[in-house]
Design a protein around this motif. Structure first.
Motif, mmCIF file in Angstrom:
data_model
loop_
_atom_site.group_PDB
_atom_site.id
_atom_site.type_symbol
_atom_site.label_atom_id
_atom_site.label_comp_id
_atom_site.label_asym_id
_atom_site.label_seq_id
_atom_site.Cartn_x
_atom_site.Cartn_y
_atom_site.Cartn_z
ATOM 1 N N ALA A 237 61.840 66.065 61.983
ATOM 2 C CA ALA A 237 61.036 65.266 61.421
ATOM 3 C C ALA A 237 60.956 64.387 60.627
ATOM 4 C CB ALA A 237 59.333 65.932 61.278
ATOM 5 N N ARG A 241 62.095 59.844 60.593
ATOM 6 C CA ARG A 241 61.258 59.301 59.741
ATOM 7 C C ARG A 241 62.406 58.886 58.202
ATOM 8 N NH1 ARG A 241 57.273 63.596 59.594
ATOM 9 N NH2 ARG A 241 58.466 64.474 57.625
ATOM 10 N N ASP A 276 54.796 67.292 60.927
ATOM 11 C CA ASP A 276 55.905 67.020 61.513
ATOM 12 C C ASP A 276 55.940 67.412 62.784
ATOM 13 O OD1 ASP A 276 57.166 67.092 58.772
ATOM 14 O OD2 ASP A 276 57.812 69.482 58.467
ATOM 15 N N THR A 279 55.395 64.368 64.435
ATOM 16 C CA THR A 279 56.239 63.544 64.297
ATOM 17 C C THR A 279 57.128 63.343 65.544
ATOM 18 O OG1 THR A 279 56.126 62.532 62.444
ATOM 19 C CG2 THR A 279 57.372 61.936 63.154
#
Length: 372
Positions: A237, A241, A276, A279
């Protein structure tokens, strides 16, 4: 072995490309890189591959995976969080017991055991195991103390101490103490009483991106075993990002082995971990294979990680995400009797890494001969 080492040096000098680099995250295990080097060396030997020379780094330790006849090589990269395990590894009974009492209160009185049992009764039983052993040892010490008091009162402290110490030793031999330490660390994470792992995840991501920038691999496989599965989710995750990760995401695959994500994801305080997972559910999803076994009572076998953590199950290409595979570990080990199986429960949790007969071609996945 000298041939493999020489081949590694030759490939490094010629700049031959890395076919697949496998980043491995161990479970909550203080044994560290040397233990897993021996483990993977034995696994590779079955296929005629070898581990090359070890390249030490602050956060990543690497080996070439070598087939003497191949022009390309693959790599194994061990992502370090074993030092965090060692730092959260109580060595003496008293601190472990006091922490266990806090966990038992939350697990039994705040609904943790009920939520876990609804998903996977075996995991719920494993959570109860250290508590049950503590209760039994305590009752045995009380009974022995009463008997000692009846026979000769001065014997009481010695008898109680001996029973407690022998109970600790027996629990250690049975793997209960190890299991207890792992449970308590996850309890710390879920109770928001640990920040070091989050900081380490960011450091691992930076180290991974730096390595892929300087020496890119054609394919990248991120593997998490046991508690390493929730570290895998955190790392993956964080990569999604990260502003500099776009070049590697198309080459990244995920593999969770014996995962226990819900051990963390069910805690009310684990919102950042559930974020997470959310995501990772954003399209396009990273290819992810989740491998478990109903014979492994330390994992959430056959339960989708998102469902286990109370999240909607994503769909990818018309199927539930991640893709799931079940292994028959009892059959692979020839364990026909229940007693034999129960005696090897702790060992079976590591079979994903050590036993090709279980049905997972981990060696082929690591060397690039197989794919997810």
């Amino acid at each position: 072995m000298d041939m493999a080492v020489n081949r590694a040096d030759e490939l490094k000098k010629t700049g031959s490309s890395c076919r697949r680099r496998t980043y491995f995250l161990s479970g909550f295990d203080p044994r560290g890189v040397a233990h897993y080097q021996r483990l993977f060396a034995r696994l590779m030997k079955h296929r005629g591959w070898r581990l090359g020379s070890r390249q030490e780094g602050e956060r990543i330790t690497r080996w070439h995976l070598l087939d003497p006849g191949a022009d390309q090589h693959s790599e194994l990269a061990f992502l370090h969080w074993d030092d965090i395990a060692r730092a959260n590894w109580p060595k003496h009974p008293w601190p472990l017991l006091t922490q266990l009492l806090g966990f038992a209160r939350a697990y039994l009185l705040q609904g943790g055991v009920v939520r876990t049992a609804r998903l996977c009764p075996g995991v719920a039983l494993c959570g109860l195991y250290p508590v049950m052993v503590l209760i039994l040892v305590t009752l045995a010490a009380i009974a022995a103390g009463v008997l000692a008091a009846l026979l000769w009162l001065p014997l009481l402290p010695l008898v109680v101490a001996v029973v407690l110490w022998q109970g600790w030793r027996l629990a250690d031999r049975l793997g209960v103490v190890w299991l207890c330490r792992s449970i308590l660390f996850t309890h710390r994470l879920g109770s928001l009483r640990d920040t070091k792992l989050r900081q380490r995840v960011q450091e691992l991501v930076e180290a991974l991106l730096a390595l892929e920038d300087n020496n890119p691999a054609d394919e990248i496989l991120l593997v998490g075993h046991s508690s390493g599965s929730f570290v895998l989710a955190m790392v993956a995750a964080e990569l999604r990002r990260h502003p500099n990760s776009m070049p590697i995401l198309c080459r990244l695959r995920l593999l969770s082995l014996g995962q226990n994500l819900a051990n963390l994801g069910l805690y009310p305080g684990a919102e950042s971990f559930r974020d997470d997972l959310k995501t990772l559910a954003i399209e396009p999803c990273l290819p992810w294979l989740d491998v478990t076994s109903f014979d492994d009572l330390m994992c959430f076998a056959g339960v989708n990680p998102y469902q286990a953590c109370g999240l909607p199950v994503p769909r990818r290409d018309g199927n539930d995400y991640p893709r799931m595979q079940l292994l028959n570990l009892r059959q692979a080990n020839g364990l026909e009797r229940k007693r034999q199986w129960l005696a090897l429960l702790f060992d079976l949790h590591f079979d994903y890494l050590t036993n090709p007969a279980a049905g997972l071609d981990l060696c082929g996945l690591m060397t690039g001969e197989s794919t997810i």
